[in-house]
Scaffold this active site. Sequence first.
Site, PDB file in Angstrom:
ATOM      1  N   HIS A   1       0.900  -1.108  -0.043  1.00 59.46           N
ATOM      2  CA  HIS A   1      -0.109   0.307   0.117  1.00 59.46           C
ATOM      3  C   HIS A   1       0.917   1.303   0.119  1.00 59.46           C
ATOM      4  O   HIS A   1       0.184   2.196  -0.090  1.00 59.46           O
ATOM      5  CB  HIS A   1      -1.234  -0.103   1.237  1.00 59.46           C
TER       6      HIS A   1
ATOM      7  N   ASP B   1       1.518  -8.007   2.174  1.00 58.39           N
ATOM      8  CA  ASP B   1       1.569  -6.491   1.873  1.00 58.39           C
ATOM      9  C   ASP B   1       2.805  -5.824   1.817  1.00 58.39           C
ATOM     10  O   ASP B   1       3.755  -5.224   2.679  1.00 58.39           O
ATOM     11  CB  ASP B   1       0.858  -5.805   3.063  1.00 58.39           C
TER      12      ASP B   1
ATOM     13  N   SER C   1       4.055   2.041   8.540  1.00 59.06           N
ATOM     14  CA  SER C   1       3.809   0.817   7.231  1.00 59.06           C
ATOM     15  C   SER C   1       5.144   0.807   6.434  1.00 59.06           C
ATOM     16  O   SER C   1       5.813   1.863   6.095  1.00 59.06           O
ATOM     17  CB  SER C   1       2.703   1.470   6.372  1.00 59.06           C
TER      18      SER C   1
END
Length: 704
Positions: free
Chosen positions: A83, A220, A640
Amino acid sequence: MKKTSFIFAAMLTVASAHADEGMWTLYDLPQAAFEQMQAEGFVLPYADLYQSDNAIKNCVVNFSGYCSGVVVSPDGLVFTNHHCGFEAIRSHSTVEHDYMLNGFYAKTYEEELPNENMFVSFMIEQKDVTDYLDKKGINKILPTQQRHFLDSIENVMSKEVKEKDSTLRLEIKPYFEGNKYYATTYRDFTDLRLVFTIPKSMGKFGGETDNWMWPRQTCDYSVFRIYADPKTNGPAKYSKDNVPYKAKHWAPVSLNGYKEGDFAMTIGYPGSTNRYLSSYGIRERRDAQNAPRAQVRGVKQEVMLRHMRADEAVRIKYDTKYAQSSNYWKNSIGMNKCIDSTGLIQQKADFEKRIRKYQDETGFLKGKLDFDLMKSLYDKRLVLMRNYMLLRETFVRSNELADRALKVHNGMEVKGSKEKLSKQYVEFEDNSDTWDEALDKEVYAVLLKNFREQADADYLPEFFNTIDRSFGGDYNKYVETLWKNSMLMKKGAKIFINKKSFMKDLGVKMGFDITEKINDMMVAFQDINDSIQLQERYLCDAKVRMEMDQPHYSDANFTMRLSYGQVGGYDLAGKPSGYYTTAESIVEKMKKSDQNFEYFAEPVMHELMGAKDFGKYADKETGTMQLCFLTNNDITGGNSGSPMFNGKGELIGLAFDGNWDSLSGDIFFDKKLARCIGVDIRYVLYLMDKWGHADRLINEIGAR
């Protein structure tokens, strides 16, 4: 400030530290915290965190100003989350070559894809400049004026740094609510190229259904490469002549896995937390920020998703926009749930009573920290903040027409004759490949109706009267007329800003009305924000002073931080969470894709995840293919892509999420429930190997 300086010096020498809570700066990591890390299984020397040439900090990067990443090879290969690379992947995608849908692998250096406006930053050095700024008088000016003050100091210090090395930059940020200031020096590399990504079906598996939830099976990650000047190995603008960056240090990748209770550490760039925030500030966050944000985005996203699912070309244009919107839509809902379920506002209020008692007994900050004043200030700002959030969520970056209507009044480049005002104009570049007319029209009409229903009458921009008078309250008709007649949406139109026709344009007038309302609200905020910020700063100072026997870390501010703890799950109402997921669990979800489209995966993924033998990527203890895992490391937005290390400083995963049960983590760390969700590095490499057949990358990484 001498007393405060003593307080912060003292807190770095205490003997106890919470292993599972904290976003610690590396350059001044308390010795007590390091000793706790050693007790839990960290085996590298202190210098290998920050000081030495092989320090772990030297392989961790700020990824494009919104995520974190880690260098994993001597040739500048960088891992981050899928992402985090989402927009780069989307921008290279077309209906014919949809890398979002189908994934991408550059089999040679020449095939690696350059990206505009992307970069990685290496932290070179950090130092405390509080005393220096105190002498310059930073505490003699209001909080809203301090940013300009810091900018001027930054410019001076940056010039000194650049005279020694032109590739460096320096920034100064406040810590501990402005009670301390650190200067950090960075080196930025702006030639960053996409190397590998798996299909969105796996990189975003579970979509919004599983976002912030546990158990997770999302793979991810995405892979980029840093390119450098061939002569200096330093930063350089994109050029076909640039070469892969020769890293001085990179993270060794481990296939040995982990078990419950093992030491785990994340290092990355957490964005923003507010854990010193008062009970009054938390109430405002819940009622005037989170609630309106979730309400407006929920309305907008329903329209977006319907259009995106109906047309692949529209989906490609809006994938990133939808993901960005939905992420903090769900976060706001979850945070409010946690605030209420934990009774957080009352917890904070009870703690503030203790601080009041301490203040009465010691006289500390007497005449400065005033809880009654703080309450009255927040009470005054609550309605203003709620309406401001409704306005921003409705009009700012919500659709192309509103964006242009605001931009035309706010700093666009003026072209044309400098002498003749009537010849001056602005114009918009053709960006039609980034939006869809039908979607944007419906979104805007729905948002206008929603704003009228949600906002207080005093905060409605003037053009709502035009909608009532000239369009009979029909928002769809108003939006259609704007798109048809306004100069703002005419391709290649020159918009002459000094002619009478300018303000007669409905779209221009709408933008003016919105801007005017925003400016009015900003004036109202100015009267109160400084006072609130000062009270919150005093509250932080008082908390630290009262708890001198405990270590304290500053709220996150997108600078490098370390968090340490252990691998392990949590207990929720007597039900253990487990601490990792397996390939079997994702196959079970994939079978339910007819019930939930976000569990769709291509047949090849069913085959790969249903394999009977995962070879070297299977866990040596359990024999299973482990996908995602939990630690009690501290995490927030910006983390992240943060590397997750074992006690030897080896990479075992990438952090990508927190858990739903502790989404109040930005303002309160729940030691029992707060968990960091990471993707297992073996899962990452398995798909890189077996799906992507990326042998050159596997060999380059040298996983062992």
